[in-house]
Write an enzyme that holds these catalytic residues in place. Structure first.
Site, PDB file in Angstrom:
ATOM      1  CE  LYS A 129      33.255  38.843  46.826  1.00 35.45           C
ATOM      2  NZ  LYS A 129      33.605  37.408  46.794  1.00 35.45           N
TER       3      LYS A 129
ATOM      4  CG  HIS B 182      37.506  40.319  37.520  1.00 36.90           C
ATOM      5  ND1 HIS B 182      38.609  39.500  37.376  1.00 36.90           N
ATOM      6  CD2 HIS B 182      38.007  41.559  37.778  1.00 36.90           C
ATOM      7  CE1 HIS B 182      39.714  40.208  37.540  1.00 36.90           C
ATOM      8  NE2 HIS B 182      39.371  41.459  37.788  1.00 36.90           N
TER       9      HIS B 182
ATOM     10  CG  ASP C 156      36.174  33.750  34.597  1.00 31.53           C
ATOM     11  OD1 ASP C 156      35.588  34.694  35.157  1.00 31.53           O
ATOM     12  OD2 ASP C 156      37.201  33.229  35.040  1.00 31.53           O
TER      13      ASP C 156
ATOM     14  CB  CYS D 123      42.036  37.600  36.519  1.00 27.73           C
ATOM     15  SG  CYS D 123      40.869  36.857  37.646  1.00 27.73           S
TER      16      CYS D 123
ATOM     17  CG  HIS E  66      38.564  38.673  32.977  1.00 23.44           C
ATOM     18  ND1 HIS E  66      38.595  37.315  32.750  1.00 23.44           N
ATOM     19  CD2 HIS E  66      38.737  38.841  34.320  1.00 23.44           C
ATOM     20  CE1 HIS E  66      38.789  36.687  33.890  1.00 23.44           C
ATOM     21  NE2 HIS E  66      38.880  37.579  34.857  1.00 23.44           N
TER      22      HIS E  66
ATOM     23  CD  GLN F 230      35.163  30.997  38.131  1.00 24.21           C
ATOM     24  OE1 GLN F 230      36.112  31.603  37.643  1.00 24.21           O
ATOM     25  NE2 GLN F 230      34.660  31.319  39.293  1.00 24.21           N
TER      26      GLN F 230
ATOM     27  NE  ARG G  60      39.743  29.439  42.075  1.00 26.40           N
ATOM     28  CZ  ARG G  60      38.764  30.353  42.095  1.00 26.40           C
ATOM     29  NH1 ARG G  60      37.894  30.345  43.096  1.00 26.40           N
ATOM     30  NH2 ARG G  60      38.658  31.243  41.130  1.00 26.40           N
TER      31      ARG G  60
END
Length: 627
Positions: free
Chosen positions: A448, A494, A365, A316, A367, A363, A345
């Site tokens: 979310k 996201h 991912d 992000c 944005h 991911q 992580r």
């Protein structure tokens, strides 16, 4: 009052936990310390400190004792006690005493007696008489170690797990399901199919082997192809960033315990003397002032000279920086930045589980930066992507809305507006009551939508997520110029569909039991020349398939034909081509198809190549058996 199915199961399973505890006391004496025994999804468990270590040899003895106790048809009675009376009652049970002492002063303390000789601290409810458990089917599942209250510094106990179902048929069905789940275990299949491995030098960080990496790349290619049709552009950003970035984003305050820290050094000083000590990496928010000394020939520095860096746990903040690099106009929005960078992580060692819970992953991912007026249309498009992707894998899904958590960041009014927008979108898509609401389970920066997929065994997995964010754009000072010439702040969406690719691969390994669709299989075609003189023909087929982007293998060795075929079958290749004199003369192939005991003979090579091309293009779930 009649109990619904869930209440029935909980009450009977919880009651069986008490029967289990009573059996252990009768078998192993009054010195048995019994801790806690809750019901769980498929039965119950109880934690004990015992005078002996249990093994599978003890299972039948314990089960027989439980059945003996049930046949006594003893009454169950509930009593409420004062704190003093409860402590006196459990004077020799140290775990029960600790639980009582930790209860609030105004807590009602209740106990349940099973017959006259066993009592347990419990809120209930339970059966009224043991005869109600006569037809309940149970079986010891396993025994494992467990720390008291999950604290590794406290007593280590023995946890006895019990399967418990309303009758023998239900238990038998569950055991059959469990056997099937074990056969689908992605850790076992991942090893058998040479997809991935782990090593102690990088806990929770998978090594992708050649076959697994081919499948990984196929997933990435498919994701990119879908996103390209919807106007996404891909970026890549640094994997390590300065602490400053994480302070702005809010992750330093909310996520620091899950981040890997990397100290960057400035102001290096040589040590002339032999100074002993330990090199300490800064891991706390304040960073402190402690001087760290290490051996001669290295350096001495203090934390004032450390520029703390952290491996990114999510993409992000980098996307925010990318957006902010220049002024923006409303005409550019929406801007969709997809990203597949490696993330790290930190997890507790006991939480890591194959590919399902790792410390390094990617991911799919994205944005997306939008005006508020574009939110509804953009999320509707994201859901259409989810529909397409999950259909390709043959799985269904349901949506859940997660709302403001206790540690939320920003204004409540903004949160309310964001939650209302997502509720409207879900209601329009799925209708009233067509989705679940998880109160307080949102991200700290916004509500979310989570997408839960269902696999071949009926298990649900949270994969996709769509998060609406009014906070990070504010933190990073993101703006765009409106049509009227004023300045406004964009909203960030996201989004991920696979979620963690590692976790998603673990899920689909188990869903397909390692027999992947043609387009996804690590190797799609295995080629078996029968003799050396058939190798050149096999090579031409291999090259033709490779030119089409089909992943093929050919075995030129002098091994027996059946041995070659067996190797490819063990890898679950969709098609195995057998090439002999007749196939070479007729420009044909004979095919061993996965899941079939029959060989399809003399299929024209061109027909087979066209079938491969079609299955690859259409991302077919089923293998073609007619050519």
């Amino acid at each position: 009052m009649a109990l619904d199915k869930q209440e029935f199961l909980e009450r009977y399973r919880h009651s069986l936990a008490h029967i289990l505890a009573k059996a252990m006391v009768e078998l192993y004496g009054p010195e048995v310390q019994y801790a806690i025994g809750p019901q769980i999804e498929d039965g119950c468990y109880y934690d004990f400190a015992l005078p002996k270590s249990l093994s599978e040899e003890d299972f039948k003895t314990i089960e027989d004792k439980m059945r003996e106790i049930i046949k006594r048809r003893e009454d169950w009675t509930r009593e409420e006690l004062s704190r003093e009376a409860a402590l006196a009652l459990f004077d020799k049970q140290k775990f029960k005493k600790e639980l009582i002492q930790d209860l609030p002063a105004d807590e009602v303390i209740s106990i349940y007696r099973t017959g006259d000789d066993f009592v347990d601290l419990c809120r209930g409810p339970h059966v009224e008489n043991s005869q109600e458990l006569m037809n309940v089917a149970f079986q010891i599942k396993s025994i494992s170690g467990a720390y008291w209250r999950g604290d590794e510094h406290r007593d280590q106990l023995q946890r006895v797990y019990l399967f418990a179902y309303p009758d023998k048929i239900a238990l038998k069905e569950h055991l059959k399901w469990l056997q099937e789940a074990q056969e689908r275990d992605h850790k076992k299949l991942g090893s058998q199919l040479d997809l991935f491995m782990f090593d102690e030098t990088a806990p929770g960080m998978p090594y992708w082997l050649p076959r697994g990496w081919k499948m990984y790349q196929a997933l990435l290619a498919y994701s990119r192809s879908v996103q390209a049709k919807h106007g996404y552009t891909e970026i890549s950003a640094p994997l390590i960033n300065n602490k400053k970035l994480w302070l702005i984003s809010g992750h330093w305050a909310h996520y620091i315990n899950n981040m890997f820290m990397v100290p960057g050094i400035s102001g290096w000083l040589k040590a002339d003397a032999d100074l002993s000590g330990v090199l300490e990496h800064p891991t706390d928010a304040s960073l402190g002032e402690k001087i760290v000394k290490i051996q001669a020939g290295s350096v001495i520095y203090n934390r004032e000279n450390i520029d703390t860096m952290a491996a990114k746990p999510m993409n992000c903040p980098n996307a925010m920086i990318t957006y902010k690099r220049r002024n923006r106009s409303y005409k550019e929005l929406p801007i969709r930045y997809s990203e597949y960078d490696v993330l790290h992580r930190k997890e507790k060692s006991g939480q890591m589980n194959g590919l399902f819970r790792v410390q390094e992953f990617r991911q799919d991912d994205d944005h997306t930066f939008v005006m508020e007026s574009q939110i509804e249309a953009e999320i509707a498009d994201i859901i259409s992507i989810a529909d397409e992707v999950y259909k390709t894998f043959g799985v269904t899904y349901r949506a859940e809305l997660s709302t403001r958590p206790d540690d939320f960041m920003g204004d409540i009014e903004v949160w309310d507006r964001a939650e209302a927008a997502l509720k409207k979108i879900l209601t329009d898509k799925y209708g009233e009551g067509g989705f679940e609401i998880n109160e307080g389970d949102g991200a700290f920066y916004g509500p979310k939508i989570d997408l839960q997929i269902k696999d071949a065994l009926g298990r649900e997995w949270q994969c996709g997520t769509i998060q609406l964010d009014f906070q990070l754009p504010h933190n990073f000072g993101l703006t765009y110029q409106t049509a009227e010439g004023s300045t406004a702040m964009p909203v960030v969406i996201h989004r991920a569909i696979y979620g963690s690719l590692e976790r998603f691969i673990g899920i689909i390994i188990e869903n397909f039991k390692g027999s992947f669709p043609f387009w996804l299989s690590p190797e799609q075609v295995g080629i078996v020349p029968i003799r050396e003189e058939h190798n050149d023909y096999g090579k031409k087929i291999y090259e033709a398939l490779s030119d089409m982007g089909i992943r093929a293998e050919i075995d030129y060795s002098d091994k027996n034909m059946k041995e070659k075929i067996k190797t490819y079958k063990n890898y679950k290749n969709p098609y195995i081509l057998v090439l002999g004199d007749k196939e070479m003369e007729e420009k044909a192939v004979s095919i061993n198809m996965r899941g079939s005991n029959k060989q399809i003979n003399n299929v024209p090579l061109d027909a087979f190549l066209k079938a491969c091309e079609r299955m690859q293009k259409e991302h077919s779930l089923e293998l073609m058996d007619e050519f």
